[in-house]
Design an enzyme around this catalytic site. Sequence first.
Site, PDB file in Angstrom:
ATOM      1  CG  ASP A   7       7.720   4.342  -1.580  1.00 44.85           C
ATOM      2  OD1 ASP A   7       8.193   5.103  -0.724  1.00 44.85           O
ATOM      3  OD2 ASP A   7       6.748   3.583  -1.370  1.00 44.85           O
ATOM      4  CD  GLU A   9       8.817   4.111   5.688  1.00 46.42           C
ATOM      5  OE1 GLU A   9       8.031   3.726   6.559  1.00 46.42           O
ATOM      6  OE2 GLU A   9       9.201   5.283   5.597  1.00 46.42           O
ATOM      7  CD  GLU A  15       4.580   1.725   5.123  1.00 43.86           C
ATOM      8  OE1 GLU A  15       4.941   2.799   5.634  1.00 43.86           O
ATOM      9  OE2 GLU A  15       4.395   1.577   3.899  1.00 43.86           O
ATOM     10  CG  ASP A  91       7.666  11.389   2.246  1.00 42.36           C
ATOM     11  OD1 ASP A  91       8.377  12.211   1.624  1.00 42.36           O
ATOM     12  OD2 ASP A  91       6.505  11.090   1.914  1.00 42.36           O
ATOM     13  CE  LYS A 133       7.832   9.304  -1.366  1.00 46.76           C
ATOM     14  NZ  LYS A 133       7.822   7.853  -1.384  1.00 46.76           N
ATOM     15  CG  ASN A 155       3.832   9.196  -0.022  1.00 46.11           C
ATOM     16  OD1 ASN A 155       3.781   8.096  -0.572  1.00 46.11           O
ATOM     17  ND2 ASN A 155       4.590   9.415   1.029  1.00 46.11           N
TER      18      ASN A 155
HETATM   19 MG   LIG Z   1       5.721   3.454   0.459  1.00 49.73          MG
END
Ligand SMILES: [Mg+2]
Length: 206
Positions: A7, A9, A15, A91, A133, A155
């Site tokens: 991932d 962020e 973020e 994302d 993902k 997520n």
């Molecule tokens: Mg994240």
Amino acid sequence: MNIVCLDLEGVLVPEIWVAFSEESGIPELARTTRDEPDYDRLMEWRLKILREHGLGLAQIQEVIERIDPLPGARAFLDALRERTQVVIISDTFEEFARPLMAKLGWPALMCNSLEVAPDGTIVRHLMRCESSKLTTVRALQSCGMETIAAGDSFNDLAMIRASKAGFLFRSTPEIREANPDLPAYERYEDLLAAILDARGKGAVTA
Ligand SMILES: [Mg+2]
């Protein structure tokens, strides 16, 4: 062959919308999926705010250039990439991530994209696929890759659970408590050691 699916962020960079909101001085852009669970509606709303402030892609990238990866992220990623294959699955949008990818040494990134008008105005966002993902991890596995995944949010859970090894990194107490079987780390050195250790594990059988 192993590939680490990370991932972005919260794991390697802050973020992006929260940091962008602070850097640009537009507080309403800190709104997240916690406030608007429908991601498409949230993105349409964000793009409307950007247009209202006259911010095109070039101005947005200038703001994002002032955002740095999390301390230690570049060294962690470099160490990982020296030892195994890594892809960042996010994302976010490739146009927003670009200044941060430069600071991370241009790792491979799979995310979404933006439709940008010739004058630089962002017209709309284009999502790459459903459940991106998990879909990406499954696709990598379909061609013989053994995935190891790490992330911080809800997520990320599907790609973590679908992988032969998966880790939470700097996640929330709620997510850690709801997933007590997933190893959770706070320090890059611990995540690096766990990932490198997982490489020799057998592949998941679908
Ligand atoms: Mg994240």
